[in-house]
Write an enzyme that holds these catalytic residues in place. Structure first.
Site, PDB file in Angstrom:
ATOM      1  N   ASP A   1       0.766  -1.119  -0.058  1.00 37.48           N
ATOM      2  CA  ASP A   1       0.074  -0.083  -0.064  1.00 37.48           C
ATOM      3  C   ASP A   1       1.005   1.293   0.054  1.00 37.48           C
ATOM      4  O   ASP A   1       1.833   1.333   0.742  1.00 37.48           O
ATOM      5  CB  ASP A   1      -0.826  -0.035   1.168  1.00 37.48           C
TER       6      ASP A   1
ATOM      7  N   GLU B   1       1.687   0.391  -5.102  1.00 46.13           N
ATOM      8  CA  GLU B   1       0.905   1.624  -5.360  1.00 46.13           C
ATOM      9  C   GLU B   1       2.448   2.601  -5.386  1.00 46.13           C
ATOM     10  O   GLU B   1       2.589   2.927  -4.615  1.00 46.13           O
ATOM     11  CB  GLU B   1       0.069   2.212  -4.692  1.00 46.13           C
TER      12      GLU B   1
END
Length: 714
Positions: free
Chosen positions: A406, A435
């Site tokens: 994340d 990400e």
């Protein structure tokens, strides 16, 4: 200003002290100050003076050696005394070098005849281990001993197994009580770590399914609770780890695990399953959260457990879940959130070594690139070590097969490269991706693990937002259209991402990635609107059948492009969250996977299943390196609303020698010219052929509106 101190004194570098003196105290004027301890007594000459609002800041250099973790007093020329606090020195390279601890024994380690507890707390002047008996609640306190590199330890007898524990940390003149960040078990709602021998939570681990190259993966993202909590799921233990292993229904109308097997995905990616805040583990139905509020990184979340009050139960359940999924032919990816913590001030990291584990801006304030009030300082040696240790723990103890990071752009490239190297030493088939957004955190741009720096991390994948936005339109403007929703101006961009985003651009600027495995191809995830809800906004003037055709087109582009396809659970049956854009804490009636839609749109599910089968059947759809893509992938001259690409001379990768795929996003059928034939049809709009393939003798064919067409030659 806190306490009764007239001013504050900080050690901001190994040899420099800063005084912060309020103007209300002798108008802020100090002539000199003295540092005292049992070992030293030195007058500090003032080198720099800065006027601040309401304060005057003094800086001076210390000649004698300062021992961090020892107590010092600062006296001014008026005779006032204040304790020397550990300040910004903890964020210096000198501090990192002096106190980096490279052993892998932090936390609670069980040996044949004792338990050893270790905690890294170099700035602490004292550490006490607090034990609580699990049944009687009786409390025991043990003074820990400081060892090298700022590590404190305490040896315990084996009869302390099962006790709850915390640390009492004396630092900067106050005592903080903290849970062990290296804890592997915890009581409900993370109140205490638990001394548990993981051998007692043993589960037989089934052999994981074979996996040759990263682009062979078809990833299916899911939330443990969402997957089964809907009344139509047909499973018993709704919302729990074990519910994921349940199934219901007849062939073609299945739910749960058998449904996933029928669908054909290879990797199940779970939203965070480590311990997080926002849900009461003892009353999980009262609230909801995706899990991006990390508390204890090495402890499974208790709200998904059948018995959150038993620290061992959740450990066993997660192991059983992963082992069962391996047995059923799936690999398991976990979503990890090492970029921030739930609440910085309450985090064990901040309580044990205040100020070290988090980034601060030029004014000394906590940075906030994550948007949640704190950024984890992965570039610091012991912060980096924690992330690496945690990743390896999940591999060795739980046998996970991949990590989705994340907000990976908060982390630094060096940390991510070390993680990849350490994982390769264990199993190079374990996936690592995240990400790669460029976020406003105080880390040099060239050190960020962001997509713009992807060429520095060839074995790490990135969520390809160019793929997402060119195919469906902007994620953040619900009315903007992409290629599949009618924007023909995105054609060239979509062709680029279909080829894995590895081809240099016409202006000779470098490609986004250097190999296709770096491209995580998706149009929908847990974040933002589902694709169906997006189309409801961007194409709301069209009827539902038309929007479903556009939706299928997007999913087909995901599954038939070079790179790694990523599906959000329920995408294959038009998942909706009733228009909610950010459902991280919305109730179950928004987030639950509605299995009624799986039944309603079973024909569409079967079509997606066939696309996955075709991708797995022929390796040309999942080429493993850039050179193969350059050799075999080309684009045809087609009408503006149609993309056509050819996979040429690919018999070495599967049963077909040449393959052509057309995507028509227009509202009219379009005639396209074919290379020399004849050609056979494998898929025509919603019709899939497995044998008796229709043959095209002509050098042209009509591609139906809003459709996919797959042709091949043997």
């Amino acid at each position: 200003m806190t306490g009764d101190n007239k001013f504050q004194a900080y050690l901001d570098q190994i040899d420099r002290i800063t005084l912060l003196v309020p103007t209300s105290y002798h108008e802020g004027q100090i002539d000199f100050f003295v540092i005292k301890s049992a070992q030293i007594h030195e007058t500090i000459s003032i080198e720099n003076v800065h006027e601040l609002e309401g304060f005057i800041k003094y800086e001076g250099k210390v000649e004698d050696s300062i021992e961090i973790g020892h107590s010092y007093v600062i006296c001014d020329n008026y005779g006032e005394k204040v304790p020397l606090q550990v300040g910004a020195v903890i964020r210096t390279k000198e501090f990192d070098e002096r106190f980096y601890y490279n052993q892998n024994d932090l936390g609670a380690a069980f040996y044949s005849d004792h338990i050893m507890i270790k905690v890294w707390a170099p700035t602490a002047s004292a550490v006490v281990l607090k034990l609580i008996h699990a049944n009687s609640g009786e409390e025991e306190l043990y003074v820990m001993t400081r060892q090298r590199k700022g590590v404190w330890e305490k040896e315990l007898s084996l009869d302390k197994e099962g006790y709850y524990y915390r640390f009492l940390i004396d630092v900067n003149g106050r005592t903080n009580e903290a849970v062990d960040p290296y804890a592997v078990a915890a009581t409900a709602n993370s109140e205490y770590g638990v001394l548990i021998n993981l051998h007692t939570a043993y589960v037989h681990l089934h052999e994981k399914p074979p996996f040759l190259q990263s682009t062979d993966a078809v990833i299916y993202e899911m939330h443990v609770r969402d997957f089964s909590v809907h009344p139509s799921s047909g499973v018993e233990k709704k919302g729990t780890y074990l519910a994921v292993t349940e199934s219901s229904g007849q062939p073609g109308k299945t739910t749960g695990l058998h449904y996933l097997k029928e669908l054909g995905v290879t990797h199940l990616e779970f939203l965070p399953i480590n311990d997080f805040g926002g849900v009461d583990e003892l009353n999980p139905q009262a609230s909801y959260n995706w899990g991006y509020n990390p508390l204890l990184f090495n402890v499974p979340e208790g709200s998904y457990s059948a018995d959150p009050s038993n620290p061992a139960t959740r450990i066993v359940e997660v192991k059983q879940l992963i082992s069962t999924l391996h047995q059923q032919g799936f690999r398991v990816i976990i979503d990890v959130v090492y970029n921030h913590v739930f609440v910085r001030e309450e985090s064990p990291f901040e309580k044990i070594v205040p100020g070290y584990y988090f980034r601060h801006d030029e004014f000394g304030m906590p940075s906030n690139g994550t948007g949640v009030g704190n950024d984890f300082a992965s570039e610091r040696k012991m912060a980096q070590k924690f992330i690496i240790d945690s990743v390896l723990f999940w591999i060795k103890e739980y046998d996970v097969d991949g990590f989705r990071f994340d907000l990976m752009g908060i982390l630094d490239i060096e940390t991510m490269k070390i993680i990849r190297e350490k994982i390769n030493e264990i199993d190079s088939t374990i996936l690592v991706f995240g990400e790669g957004w460029d976020l406003n955190t105080p880390l040099p741009h060239n050190q960020k693990a962001i997509m713009a720096n992807a060429r520095q991390t060839p074995q790490i994948g990135y969520f390809n937002d160019r793929f997402r936005d060119s195919v469906k339109g902007s994620t953040f403007d619900v009315h903007e259209k992409g290629f599949i929703s009618g924007n023909i101006h995105q054609k060239e961009a979509v062709q680029s991402v279909i080829a894995g985003s590895i081809l240099d651009k016409e202006d000779n600027s470098p490609a986004l990635f250097i190999n296709p495995a770096q491209s995580i191809n998706y149009v929908e995830s847990h974040d933002n609107h589902t694709l169906w809800d997006k189309l409801t906004n961007s194409n709301g003037d069209e009827d539902e059948d038309t929007r479903r055709s556009r939706h299928r087109l997007a999913t087909a582009i995901v599954l038939l492009s070079q790179g790694i396809p990523f599906l959000h659970s329920g995408q294959e049956f038009y998942r909706t969250k009733k228009g909610v854009e950010n459902s991280y804490n919305s109730p179950d009636d928004i987030n639950a996977l509605d299995w009624n839609r799986r039944m309603e749109f079973s024909a569409d599910v079967n079509w997606v299943q066939e696309l996955i089968r075709i991708r797995k059947q022929h390796g040309a759809f999942r080429l493993g390196d850039a050179s193969a893509i350059r050799q075999h992938v080309s684009f045809l001259n087609t009408p503006q609303s149609v993309i056509g690409y050819c996979l040429s001379n690919v018999v070495a990768y599967g049963p077909w020698k040449n393959i052509i795929v057309f995507f028509n996003q227009g509202l009219m059928e379009e005639k396209v010219v074919l290379p020399e034939g004849p050609w056979k049809i494998a898929l025509d709009h919603c019709k899939v052929y497995k044998s008796g393939y229709p043959t095209i003798e002509d050098n042209a064919i009509n591609v139906p509106k809003l459709s996919v067409l797959i042709l091949f030659q043997t």
